[in-house]
Design an enzyme around this catalytic site. Structure first.
Site, PDB file in Angstrom:
ATOM      1  CG  HIS A  85      29.150 -86.693 -29.489  1.00 13.31           C
ATOM      2  ND1 HIS A  85      28.910 -87.461 -28.810  1.00 13.31           N
ATOM      3  CD2 HIS A  85      30.094 -85.650 -28.801  1.00 13.31           C
ATOM      4  CE1 HIS A  85      29.455 -87.184 -27.049  1.00 13.31           C
ATOM      5  NE2 HIS A  85      29.716 -86.452 -27.311  1.00 13.31           N
ATOM      6  CD  GLN A 138      21.174 -88.860 -32.406  1.00 13.31           C
ATOM      7  OE1 GLN A 138      21.885 -90.065 -31.358  1.00 13.31           O
ATOM      8  NE2 GLN A 138      21.540 -87.681 -31.648  1.00 13.31           N
ATOM      9  CE  LYS A 166      26.474 -75.975 -31.884  1.00 14.28           C
ATOM     10  NZ  LYS A 166      25.373 -76.124 -32.673  1.00 14.28           N
ATOM     11  CB  CYS A 210      27.768 -90.628 -26.258  1.00 11.13           C
ATOM     12  SG  CYS A 210      26.760 -89.482 -27.337  1.00 11.13           S
ATOM     13  CG  ASP A 246      25.415 -90.681 -32.906  1.00 14.68           C
ATOM     14  OD1 ASP A 246      26.348 -90.375 -33.046  1.00 14.68           O
ATOM     15  OD2 ASP A 246      25.571 -90.907 -31.676  1.00 14.68           O
ATOM     16  NE  ARG A 288      18.240 -87.000 -28.143  1.00 13.44           N
ATOM     17  CZ  ARG A 288      18.821 -86.548 -29.010  1.00 13.44           C
ATOM     18  NH1 ARG A 288      18.710 -85.168 -29.348  1.00 13.44           N
ATOM     19  NH2 ARG A 288      19.803 -86.704 -29.266  1.00 13.44           N
ATOM     20  CG  HIS A 328      30.419 -91.243 -30.425  1.00 18.93           C
ATOM     21  ND1 HIS A 328      29.504 -91.711 -30.597  1.00 18.93           N
ATOM     22  CD2 HIS A 328      30.192 -90.358 -30.162  1.00 18.93           C
ATOM     23  CE1 HIS A 328      28.282 -91.881 -30.178  1.00 18.93           C
ATOM     24  NE2 HIS A 328      28.415 -90.342 -30.422  1.00 18.93           N
TER      25      HIS A 328
HETATM   26 ZN   LIG Z   1      27.686 -88.821 -29.046  1.00 16.82          ZN
END
Ligand SMILES: [Zn+2]
Ligand SMILES: [Zn+2]
Length: 649
Positions: A510, A380, A464, A333, A382, A362, A384
């Site tokens: 996200h 991910q 979410k 992010c 991912d 992680r 945004h």
């Molecule tokens: Zn994010």
């Protein structure tokens, strides 16, 4: 004179003495079947309720999903009951129902053995057959603590001290009593179809430094048939375990000397991943996304601004270079936000949809690592989205539609959508939450998407939407998450110049659709049992020449297929054809071509389809066209060549 209360049940009205037990009232009604629970004025209760006011009652029978949860909770009590009788002096922890079953935690010095499980199971059966009523007992907090202390149940004393009100609810069955809010099934006789499945280690309150406990897992169903279906699925899941299939099919491996939770993608696994990535990029491009690439580390200060150093406990220790501390990234992010903040943005520029297959690291305790499903380094899928308030609804719709399209292409069609709302500890203004939650709900309604509201289960930074899918073994997996973030938008001072010339805060969303490529791959392997559909298969066509003199022809086929972007290889080993075919079947190649003298002469091949067998001689060009079409359409069907394919006769 005693007081009466009115009861409305299945359209009829009854008057009973105030304080009558629901089960006593029901047994007077001579019902055809025993209900397990009841909705009383809209609240789920068991039959131990005292009727103290006018109520409307709906009875809940075994078919109801709620009843199954309660049955499993009661089975956990029965387990503890049996264990307490078999091992006097043992301390009991907690025993909830969970997805697919239940567990109970015990404190005992010697470990339970697999033999113990069957002894405990027998004891449970014996107790169940005695039809012991399961009754609610209400005690004062003081009396409850005294009672459990006298029984030597120190863990229960701790729980009651922490959680008990002035009155403490317990459930009793025979000699066994537990601190518990219920509800429970009426008696032990309903707990007939159960199975204890495993013993594992656990910690009191999940605290690793705390008291060590032993956890017994089990499952329970109302019918023998449901139990046996479930146990078969468990067996099937063991066979399909991706940790077993991964190395067997040469897809990936772990290496202790490399480090736990870090994956090595072998050529075959990497081939599947590349197909997934290419497809992902294609769909995102069509949906108006642009792609970013960002670094794997950043100065620690970035993570201070984002709040990760303070609130996120999965960070690796920082790296030090030239006196500056760097942090391995746990999320993508801040990088995407920095791209946004790299220039002034106008209301006319929005929305931005920026995706990245971003690899993050992680720290996870080694004890919780699990194959590809829980790892320490993962990618991910991912993205945004930065948008204005008036664009949010459309953006959310777009994400949910895209997620469902992509998941359907991979063969998942059973979706369970959850909308999680404001938790107790939230950041930002409550009004913004309420507005955003309404927008999310409107977006889902607008595309006719059923969803359940998960009250108070949002993350602290925003509401979410999660999408869960069911795999071939009916297991539920949460893949897609779409999260609004009021926190990072604030922390990184996101802004755009509005039509009014003033600076406004954009919405930050996200979203990940597959979750992570690693976990998704693990789920795919198990869903398909390694029999990937043609478009995903690591090797799509394997050619087996019968003798050395057929190699040249086999290689010409290989060249032809490769030119057509088909993943293919030739088995040139000096082994018998039967052996090579068995090997190809074991490695689950969807299409096998066998070529010998006749095929070379006719410029054909003998086709064999994995899991189906021999299909006879085929014309290579016709076959190639069909294969190209199936791959292009990302066809999932296993018997894909049965229809529409003209076999050469
Ligand atoms: Zn994010
Ligand atoms: Zn309980």
């Amino acid at each position: 004179m005693s007081q009466l209360v009115q009861i409305k049940l299945e359209g009829s009205l009854y008057s009973v003495e105030k304080g009558t037990l629901l089960k006593d009232f029901l047994s007077a009604q001579k019902l055809k079947r025993t209900p397990m629970l009841a909705w009383i004025n809209g609240q789920m209760k068991d039959l131990n309720e005292n009727l103290t006011e006018d109520v409307e009652i709906q009875l809940v029978y075994t078919e109801d999903k709620n009843a199954l949860h309660v049955l499993r909770h009661s089975a956990a009590h029965l387990l503890a009951h049996a264990v307490c009788e078999l091992f006097p002096g043992i301390q009991i922890g907690i025993g909830p129902d969970i997805e697919n079953g239940f567990y109970y935690d015990f404190r005992k010095d010697e470990p339970f053995t697999p033999d113990d499980l069957s002894v405990i199971e027998d004891k449970m059966k014996e107790l169940a057959s005695q039809n012991v009523p399961i009754e609610k007992v209400v005690l004062s907090k003081k009396d409850a603590i005294k009672m459990f202390a006298n029984m030597g149940q120190d863990l229960k004393v701790i729980l009651i001290e922490e959680k008990g009100g002035t009155e403490v609810t317990c459930y009793r069955q025979g000699e066994f009593i537990d601190f518990c809010l219920g509800p429970h099934v009426p008696s032990s006789s309903h707990i007939k179809n159960f199975k204890l499945l495993s013993i594992s280690g656990a910690y009191w309150k999940g605290d690793e430094k705390g008291i060590q406990l032993q956890r017994i897992h089990g499952t329970a169903f109302f019918t023998r048939k449901d139990l046996s279906i479930y146990l078969n699925l468990v067996e099937e899941a063991k066979k399909r375990d991706h940790r077993k299939l991964g190395p067997e099919l040469d897809l990936f491996s772990f290496n202790e000397s490399l480090g736990a939770g870090l994956i090595l993608w072998h050529p075959k696994g990497a081939a599947v991943r590349r197909v997934i990535e290419e497809y992902w990029h294609e769909e995102h491009f069509h949906a108006g996304y642009d792609i970013l690439y960002t670094p794997h580390v950043a100065k620690l200060d970035v993570w201070r601004t984002s709040g990760h150093t303070e609130y996120y406990d999965a960070l690796y220790p920082p790296l030090l270079s030239e006196g500056i501390e760097y942090q391995l990234k746990p999320m993508n992010c801040p990088f995407h936000i920095m791209v946004y903040n790299s220039r002034q943005r106008s209301y006319r520029d929005l929305p931005f949809r920026w995706g990245e297959l971003g690899t993050v690291y992680r720290y996870e305790r080694s004890g919780v690592l699990h194959g590809l499903l829980r790892v320490r380094g993962f990618t991910q899928d991912d993205a945004h989205i930065f948008c204005r308030g008036d664009q949010l609804e459309e953006e959310i719709k777009g994400v949910v539609i895209l997620a469902k399209k992509i998941l359907t292409t991979f063969g998942f069609t059973d979706f369970d959508v959850l909308l999680s709302t404001c938790p107790n500890n939230f950041c930002g203004a409550k009004g913004d939450w309420v507005k955003a939650e309404a927008t999310l709900a409107r977006a889902l309604n607008d595309i006719d998407q059923d969803f359940t509201i998960d009250e108070g289960e949002g993350v602290f930074y925003g509401p979410k939407i999660d999408i869960k899918i069911k795999d071939a073994l009916q297991r539920s997996w949460q893949l897609t998450t779409v999260q609004l973030d009021f926190n990072l938008a604030e922390r990184f001072e996101l802004g755009y110049i509005g039509e009014d010339g003033k600076v406004h805060r954009p919405y930050l969303v996200h979203r990940a659709l597959l979750g992570s490529l690693e976990r998704f791959f693990g789920i795919l392997i198990e869903h398909y049992n390694g029999n990937f559909p043609l478009w995903l298969a690591p090797v799509q066509i394997l050619t087996i020449p019968i003798a050395d003199r057929h190699h040249e022809y086999a290689e010409s086929l290989e060249t032809l297929f490769r030119k057509n972007n088909i993943r293919t290889s030739v088995d040139k080993r000096r082994e018998k054809v039967g052996y090579k075919i068995r090997d190809a079947e074991t490695s689950k190649v969807p299409l096998i071509l066998i070529v010998g003298d006749k095929e070379v002469e006719n410029q054909t091949a003998a086709l064999r389809i994995h899991l189906e067998g021999d299909k006879g001689e085929i014309n290579v060009n016709e076959f190639l066209e069909k294969v190209r079409e199936l791959i292009k359409n990302r066809s999932l069907s296993v018997n894909f060549l049965k229809e529409g394919y003209h076999q050469k006769t």
